[in-house]
Design a protein around this motif. Structure first.
Motif, PDB file in Angstrom:
ATOM      1  N   UNK A  79       1.423  -0.830  -0.029  1.00  0.00           N
ATOM      2  CA  UNK A  79      -0.084  -0.157   0.299  1.00  0.00           C
ATOM      3  C   UNK A  79       0.473   1.293  -0.109  1.00  0.00           C
ATOM      4  N   UNK A  80       2.218   1.058   0.581  1.00  0.00           N
ATOM      5  CA  UNK A  80       2.723   2.332   0.427  1.00  0.00           C
ATOM      6  C   UNK A  80       3.969   2.618  -0.802  1.00  0.00           C
ATOM      7  N   UNK A  81       3.953   1.226  -1.446  1.00  0.00           N
ATOM      8  CA  UNK A  81       5.003   1.076  -2.583  1.00  0.00           C
ATOM      9  C   UNK A  81       4.029   1.918  -3.527  1.00  0.00           C
ATOM     10  N   UNK A  82       2.384   1.616  -3.603  1.00  0.00           N
ATOM     11  CA  UNK A  82       1.383   2.590  -3.975  1.00  0.00           C
ATOM     12  C   UNK A  82       1.541   3.951  -4.146  1.00  0.00           C
ATOM     13  N   UNK A  83       1.054   3.937  -2.911  1.00  0.00           N
ATOM     14  CA  UNK A  83       0.826   5.587  -2.201  1.00  0.00           C
ATOM     15  C   UNK A  83       2.523   6.219  -2.718  1.00  0.00           C
ATOM     16  N   UNK A  84       3.150   5.657  -2.565  1.00  0.00           N
ATOM     17  CA  UNK A  84       4.709   6.596  -3.274  1.00  0.00           C
ATOM     18  C   UNK A  84       4.966   7.081  -5.346  1.00  0.00           C
ATOM     19  N   UNK A  85       3.738   6.167  -5.461  1.00  0.00           N
ATOM     20  CA  UNK A  85       3.841   5.751  -6.949  1.00  0.00           C
ATOM     21  C   UNK A  85       2.680   6.439  -7.203  1.00  0.00           C
ATOM     22  N   UNK A  86       1.811   6.746  -6.851  1.00  0.00           N
ATOM     23  CA  UNK A  86       0.216   7.475  -7.414  1.00  0.00           C
ATOM     24  C   UNK A  86       0.564   8.564  -7.128  1.00  0.00           C
ATOM     25  N   UNK A  87       1.255   9.289  -6.415  1.00  0.00           N
ATOM     26  CA  UNK A  87       1.289  10.859  -6.033  1.00  0.00           C
ATOM     27  C   UNK A  87       2.152  11.459  -6.386  1.00  0.00           C
ATOM     28  N   UNK A  88       1.833  12.554  -6.716  1.00  0.00           N
ATOM     29  CA  UNK A  88       2.624  13.565  -7.758  1.00  0.00           C
ATOM     30  C   UNK A  88       4.201  13.645  -6.703  1.00  0.00           C
ATOM     31  N   UNK A  89       4.832  14.056  -7.932  1.00  0.00           N
ATOM     32  CA  UNK A  89       6.116  13.931  -6.955  1.00  0.00           C
ATOM     33  C   UNK A  89       7.049  15.721  -7.536  1.00  0.00           C
ATOM     34  N   UNK A  90       7.608  16.783  -6.381  1.00  0.00           N
ATOM     35  CA  UNK A  90       8.063  17.738  -6.938  1.00  0.00           C
ATOM     36  C   UNK A  90       9.592  17.303  -6.327  1.00  0.00           C
ATOM     37  N   UNK A  91       9.814  17.773  -7.291  1.00  0.00           N
ATOM     38  CA  UNK A  91      11.163  17.070  -8.035  1.00  0.00           C
ATOM     39  C   UNK A  91      12.602  18.491  -7.753  1.00  0.00           C
ATOM     40  N   UNK A  92      13.875  18.467  -7.615  1.00  0.00           N
ATOM     41  CA  UNK A  92      14.542  19.248  -7.065  1.00  0.00           C
ATOM     42  C   UNK A  92      15.650  19.379  -9.280  1.00  0.00           C
ATOM     43  N   UNK A  93      15.290  18.154  -8.972  1.00  0.00           N
ATOM     44  CA  UNK A  93      16.297  17.757 -10.349  1.00  0.00           C
ATOM     45  C   UNK A  93      15.451  16.062 -10.988  1.00  0.00           C
ATOM     46  N   UNK A  94      15.808  15.866 -12.279  1.00  0.00           N
ATOM     47  CA  UNK A  94      14.707  14.772 -12.832  1.00  0.00           C
ATOM     48  C   UNK A  94      15.810  13.620 -11.889  1.00  0.00           C
ATOM     49  N   UNK A  95      15.413  12.135 -12.323  1.00  0.00           N
ATOM     50  CA  UNK A  95      16.162  11.145 -12.598  1.00  0.00           C
ATOM     51  C   UNK A  95      16.153  10.648 -10.599  1.00  0.00           C
ATOM     52  N   UNK A  96      16.650   9.872  -9.780  1.00  0.00           N
ATOM     53  CA  UNK A  96      16.538   9.748  -8.465  1.00  0.00           C
ATOM     54  C   UNK A  96      17.926   9.847  -7.886  1.00  0.00           C
ATOM     55  N   UNK A  97      17.986  10.040  -6.866  1.00  0.00           N
ATOM     56  CA  UNK A  97      18.972  10.681  -5.677  1.00  0.00           C
ATOM     57  C   UNK A  97      18.632  10.179  -4.141  1.00  0.00           C
ATOM     58  N   UNK A  98      19.786  10.402  -3.377  1.00  0.00           N
ATOM     59  CA  UNK A  98      19.217  10.040  -2.262  1.00  0.00           C
ATOM     60  C   UNK A  98      17.517  10.504  -1.396  1.00  0.00           C
ATOM     61  N   UNK A  99      17.687  11.429  -1.702  1.00  0.00           N
ATOM     62  CA  UNK A  99      16.983  12.609  -1.774  1.00  0.00           C
ATOM     63  C   UNK A  99      15.145  12.192  -1.834  1.00  0.00           C
ATOM     64  N   UNK A 100      15.282  10.898  -3.480  1.00  0.00           N
ATOM     65  CA  UNK A 100      13.865  10.783  -3.632  1.00  0.00           C
ATOM     66  C   UNK A 100      13.833   9.044  -3.535  1.00  0.00           C
ATOM     67  N   UNK A 101      15.137   7.962  -2.251  1.00  0.00           N
ATOM     68  CA  UNK A 101      14.976   6.956  -2.323  1.00  0.00           C
ATOM     69  C   UNK A 101      13.692   6.519  -0.771  1.00  0.00           C
ATOM     70  N   UNK A 102      12.965   5.888  -1.167  1.00  0.00           N
ATOM     71  CA  UNK A 102      11.640   5.645  -0.793  1.00  0.00           C
ATOM     72  C   UNK A 102      12.689   4.893   0.886  1.00  0.00           C
TER      73      UNK A 102
END
Length: 636
Positions: A79-102
């Protein structure tokens, strides 16, 4: 065509990867490396430690039933994975970094999803272009293993405390705590309301665990809607999801049903073929599906409800209706086999979770637990296990064997192969680089092999025997030396008869006796050391044994046991002719009692409380030809 280069000569077990590996006519740089395997093993160790921590709680569900506590925890993680992937992200830069790792529990679900590469890829492509979920799947399709492993303490395997920015990103995105509670209670309800598939009202009091195993995390889940009063199940939720997707397509949205977008053989997306397949699929029962009757956006919910009611919210009804255009005489009679692709399509909507994935993510995580337990049992997840370069031979061999496995797939493109544990570790690590995995496999072997997560035991064990035979024919050494599976005799029956006849009346020639111990000419892809033998055990975390009470389940186990006994006796009798088989037979009789025979027992025993849908979940894998020993794809 087999690569013309002669394999390199080895005098000891290699501890460094070569510059290139042969795969068919190609010579490729290593597709995975030792650093990635080390990072992956740290992640697996952290997941195992998390499971132990959840199960060790002295209060709540864990105090009564430790396995149920983990099942509930995994359900909540999904459920937490779906919540993370179904909600809009406000990201300072494209792609994944330490901040965006769940958090680790969400990473665990993400990891298992990627290890079903075709389902993941199709789910990222089959939704409308403005789908947040599909867009996020594309963003996270390449898991940054080394980054994630750096967020795990290398000694305790506990997640390191998250930075303030990382915690804030997850909590602002999901509105949920970064750190989920380890203690789970029977009174706990789902974190978000569940939509009734019959009236579409929100239900706020759905429990994870309930009397009669009817909680959401249990096999007999059902809930009486707090609005309409009707009872609904995961099956009815899944059928409603099918109805909603198909109805959105009627409205003009670019939606592709599960199992329609990817070419079954190559794994490549084919939008034109998908449209043609869907058109053909719904030609005859148009009075029910109404694909030729466009609708307005405001009609979607009502029309989807009508379709779901017309299907009786039933998987078996959906399966039957989907066959009408392509196999008009099909019924859901057990004696009539469904078409594999249509069965997989229907099964994708048979036991639906709260989100849009076309596989059961809870089941995927639990089955991956079987593989993780094996890695822990090998000692490969222990801190500092492979830190010294001289200790890295098992991981170097894992990578080498994986490339040989791909070479075998390229050579035998119509054969279904099953990996060993060490091969599967490298295969999994490659799949976690989803876009690179597709690119590499398409280039080297002309298709993207699926890693099907749920296969019937008899299919898997037969395919393993074929794999072992083809491996030895191609590379001259056994596929496995763990001791639980002895190779078949290399000589054909005709060859054995001819050899026996040629000896009649002939004088026995004197000469040196044959070696009683095997000569290992390929230490890069097989190890004779006793303490490394277990790593070549067949990987069977994806095996589905079906209903354990069914007669055919026991019949399969009895047949497999008798086959093993015959092979052991044959190998001992002909030890001088084939020292490799003799070694396998010896280890079969002297192996540790904890070394369980492959394909003989349930690798996820203890989680029977979750697996109810025996017939529904056991679908035919991509490319598998039923009632045959020929298969088109590999799996692990």
């Amino acid at each position: 065509m087999q690569n013309s280069e002669v394999p390199p000569a080895y005098t000891e077990y290699p501890t460094k990867l070569p510059d290139k590996f042969p795969i068919g006519e190609h010579n490729v740089q290593p597709l995975v490396n030792v650093t990635e395997l080390q990072a992956h093993l740290r992640l697996l160790g952290a997941i195992h430690a998390l499971k132990q921590k959840v199960q060790a709680q002295q209060v709540g569900i864990a105090a009564e039933d430790r396995n149920l506590a983990w099942i509930v925890y995994v359900n909540r993680a999904v459920h937490r994975f779906y919540k993370w992937t179904e909600t809009s992200w406000v990201m300072s830069s494209p792609g994944l970094n330490e901040t965006t790792i769940p958090p680790l529990d969400v990473v665990m679900v993400w990891h298992s999803y990627l290890l079903n590469p075709r389902a993941y890829y199709e789910d990222s492509m089959r939704m409308p272009i403005d789908s947040t979920y599909a867009s996020h799947l594309k963003t996270i399709q390449d898991m940054p293993l080394t980054l994630i492993s750096s967020l795990i303490d290398p000694q305790s395997l506990e997640p390191l405390p998250p930075s303030a920015k990382r915690r804030r990103f997850f909590e602002d995105t999901t509105s949920w705590s970064f750190t989920p509670p380890l203690i789970l209670d029977r009174s706990d309800t789902l974190s978000e309301p569940l939509t009734c598939p019959r009236c579409l009202a929100l239900n706020y009091s759905v429990k994870w665990v309930a009397a009669g195993e009817k909680g959401y995390a249990q096999p007999k889940f059902e809930h009486r809607c707090e609005s309409c009063g009707d009872i609904f199940t995961k099956e009815s939720i899944g059928i409603m999801r099918f109805a909603m997707e198909l109805t959105k397509k009627r409205e003009g949205q670019t939606v592709y049903l599960s199992e329609t977008l990817l070419d079954p053989k190559s794994g490549e997306a084919d939008f034109t073929a998908a449209e043609a397949f869907i058109k053909r699929l719904f030609e005859t029962p148009d009075d029910l599906f109404k694909m030729n009757k466009p609708i307005q956006p405001k009609e979607i919910a009502e029309q989807a409800q009508q379709l779901a009611r017309g299907l009786g919210y039933s998987y078996s009804t959906l399966l039957t209706k989907l066959h009408y255009s392509v196999r008009p005489k099909f019924t859901d009679n057990p004696g009539v086999k469904p078409l594999p692709r249509i069965q997989r399509l229907a099964a994708a909507y048979s036991n639906s979770g709260p989100g849009l994935a076309s596989i059961d993510l809870v089941g995927a995580v639990l089955r991956q637990g079987g593989f993780i337990d094996k890695m822990v049992g090998l000692g490969w997840t222990e801190p500092n296990r492979f830190d010294h370069p001289l200790d890295s031979a098992p991981l170097v061999r894992s990578v080498a064997r994986y490339h040989a496995f791909l070479d075998l797939m390229q050579e035998k493109s119509t054969t279904f192969f099953v990996p060993t544990l060490d091969i599967d570790l490298s295969w999994h690590s490659h799949q976690l680089k989803s876009s690179k995995y597709r690119e590499d496999t398409q280039s080297c072997i002309g298709r993207t092999p699926n890693h099907d997560d749920n296969i019937e035991a008899q299919i898997l064990s037969t395919a393993y025997d074929i794999t072992a035979k083809e491996w030895r024919n191609r590379f001259g050494v056994p596929y496995s030396v763990c001791g639980c599976v002895v190779d078949r005799r290399q000589e054909s029956l005709i060859r054995r008869i001819v050899t026996s006849l040629s000896r009649i009346g002939s004088k026995k020639e004197e000469g040196p006796p044959p070696p009683l111990t095997p000569v290992n000419n390929r230490p890069d892809i097989i190890c004779t050391e006793e303490d490394e033998a277990e790593s070549s055990h067949p990987s069977e975390h994806n095996v589905q044994f079906g209903d354990p009470s069914a007669p055919e389940t026991q019949q399969h186990k009895d047949s497999r046991r008798e086959k093993t006994q015959r092979r052991v006796a044959s190998a001992k009798k002909r030890a001088a002719r084939d020292p490799w088989r003799a070694l396998q037979a010896k280890r079969n009789e002297t192996r540790d009692r904890n070394h369980r025979e492959a394909f003989m027992d349930d690798p996820y025993r203890g989680y029977r409380d979750y697996y109810l849908y025996w017939g529904v979940s056991m679908t035919t894998p991509y490319g598998c030809v039923q009632q045959s020993t020929l298969f088109e794809d590999a799996l692990g």
